[in-house]
Design an enzyme around this catalytic site. Structure first.
Site, mmCIF file in Angstrom:
data_model
loop_
_atom_site.group_PDB
_atom_site.id
_atom_site.type_symbol
_atom_site.label_atom_id
_atom_site.label_comp_id
_atom_site.label_asym_id
_atom_site.label_seq_id
_atom_site.Cartn_x
_atom_site.Cartn_y
_atom_site.Cartn_z
ATOM 1 C CG ASN A 140 -79.053 12.602 -22.430
ATOM 2 O OD1 ASN A 140 -79.857 11.715 -22.718
ATOM 3 N ND2 ASN A 140 -79.058 13.788 -23.016
ATOM 4 C CD GLU A 203 -79.239 10.078 -25.879
ATOM 5 O OE1 GLU A 203 -78.301 10.066 -25.039
ATOM 6 O OE2 GLU A 203 -80.406 10.360 -25.563
ATOM 7 C CG ASP A 252 -85.189 25.629 -32.691
ATOM 8 O OD1 ASP A 252 -85.153 24.575 -33.334
ATOM 9 O OD2 ASP A 252 -84.655 25.748 -31.581
HETATM 10 MN MN MN Z 1 -81.398 10.985 -23.859
#
Ligand code: MN
Length: 452
Positions: A140, A203, A252
């Protein structure tokens, strides 16, 4: 396919400004990023206390992201969807410019910015973090905010998504999780890391597809993880399965302070970098943050809504909605229930979505005034409003329950009803011939001349 090759191309197009004054990484760089209008790429050539250049705003406009992905704006979402559906495993190389310098970690040597007044400390905000499952089968890559604690340690915010899942798997095996933290990567890699294909799909594969097979990875030296070979700087580390600390406050994507929470600690064990590495800054709550987070979700909404209505024209997670909480969707509808189904599909495709507005395809979703016009002239709350209380939303919204993420979702069907003749809802037009156009252009030039 590196950050610097992209920056060179942007330099040629006149998209880059250089700040030649010496500036501080504490508040000064973030203030300049926030206040320079038009979101150009900003190069800070001289940074107080460091002989490292800082670049900011790299992906701060939709146009630049289209250039990075070599695509037209109308194909952007389709390109992202295609890359998520057909990822391509990147090649692994052994040699890379990022290995020019290999050294003991010392985070105080990196010009990591302190962005906002109440921030807990300096934060890395543009890094991609990659990890593999203990058995090595699942990889990931994702973006996380990283709070610097001291020369070798950081706190990482792990939202319960994919990296969190890998960390849990390591924790259950009684181990720390090896990670590669890469800073200064090509915008396509950053965008891929911000996307969320199903767990199990790397990704990196999405990024490689976006880059037409031109992404290369290198293996880290001290941990079992991979990073883009063309990165500017790579921090090798481990996320502790035992040690936690308070993380935050941090601003954020909403531009408001996110809550403080206990979060795991990373120990950095090795640094690889280019000799003259460029540090990439990313302003929290700025347009770049919104675009990178929002674009993959826009693509997901585009895909989901396309399945329930005849045609989706465009989707915009608007900047006013933090690029995250508000969606404007234009559709071509066939029957009167279509817009409501579009709303339901959009909420399902992007669970953090809070308010969504569906408009007809004659309304430009990138122009907030036009969307408001559609609400003003084509919307009746009595029948066109959808309210869903107590649904799962974003924990970043200060008006929602930030612990549970429970929120009320609102859908607005601002499409004109099909049973009423179209002319009633038409945007009135004035005929415009070539002669009039020329006169208008002349006035426009005079006006801009007066201003200069
Ligand atoms: Mn992912």
């Amino acid at each position: 396919m590196s950050l610097r090759s992209f920056l060179k191309a942007m330099e040629k197009r006149g998209e880059v400004v250089h700040v030649k004054d010496k500036v501080s990484p504490v508040f000064e760089i973030s203030a300049i990023m926030r206040h320079i209008p038009g979101s150009p790429v900003i190069f800070f050539d001289k940074v107080e206390g460091y002989d490292v250049r800082v670049v900011g705003n790299v992906c701060a406009t939709r146009e630049r992201l289209c250039l990075a992905l070599e695509t037209e704006p109308e194909n952007l979402h389709r390109k992202i969807i295609e890359a998520m559906n057909k990822p391509e495993t990147p090649k692994i190389v052994s040699d890379s410019p990022v290995k020019e310098v290999v050294e003991e970690p010392d985070l105080s040597k990196i010009p990591i910015l302190k962005h906002f007044k109440r921030d807990a400390g300096p934060y890395i905000t543009s890094a991609i973090v990659s990890a593999r499952s203990p058995d090595g089968t699942i990889e990931n890559v994702s973006v996380h905010r990283l709070l610097v604690l001291d020369k070798k340690r950081m706190a990482i915010r792990l939202v319960p998504r994919h990296l969190f899942k890998l960390w849990k798997m390591a924790k259950e095996a009684g181990e720390d999780l090896d990670i590669a933290i890469a800073i200064g990567v090509h915008p396509a890699v950053l965008l891929a890391a911000a996307s969320s294909p199903p767990f199990g799909i790397s990704e990196y594969g999405v990024a490689n597809r976006l880059l037409k097979g031109n992404l290369a990875l290198i293996e880290c030296e001290k941990v079992e993880a991979y990073a883009p070979a063309e990165a500017e700087i790579i921090l090798e580390g481990r996320i502790s399965h035992l040690k936690e600390t308070q993380e935050g406050p941090f601003v954020d994507v909403t531009g408001a302070y996110d809550a403080r929470r206990p979060q795991p600690i990373i120990e950095v064990v090795n640094v690889m970098r280019r000799k003259d590495y460029i540090y990439q800054a990313l302003l929290p709550g700025g347009p770049e943050h919104m675009l990178l987070m929002g674009l993959p979700r826009e693509a997901a909404i585009y895909e989901a809504v396309s399945k329930v209505v005849p045609r989706v024209k465009a989707v915009n997670l608007s900047l006013g909605g933090c690029g995250w909480l508000h969606a404007f969707i234009s559709i071509e509808k066939q029957s009167d229930g279509d817009a409501k189904n579009a709303l339901l599909a959009a909420f399902a495709a992007h669970p953090s979505l809070k308010h969504a507005v569906v408009v007809d395809d004659d309304v430009d979703v990138f122009n907030p005034e036009e969307v408001e016009w559609a609400i003003a002239t084509r919307f009746q709350a009595g029948e066109d409003l959808l309210i869903i209380p107590n649904a799962r939303g974003s924990t970043l919204d200060p008006s929602a329950d930030m612990a549970t993420g429970l929120t009320t979702k609102v859908g607005v069907d601002a499409t004109r009803p099909l049973k009423v003749p179209r002319e009633k809802f038409e945007k009135a037009k004035i005929p415009l011939n070539e002669k009039t156009k020329k006169i208008i252009e002349k006035i426009r030039l005079e006006l801009s001349g007066n201003r200069n």
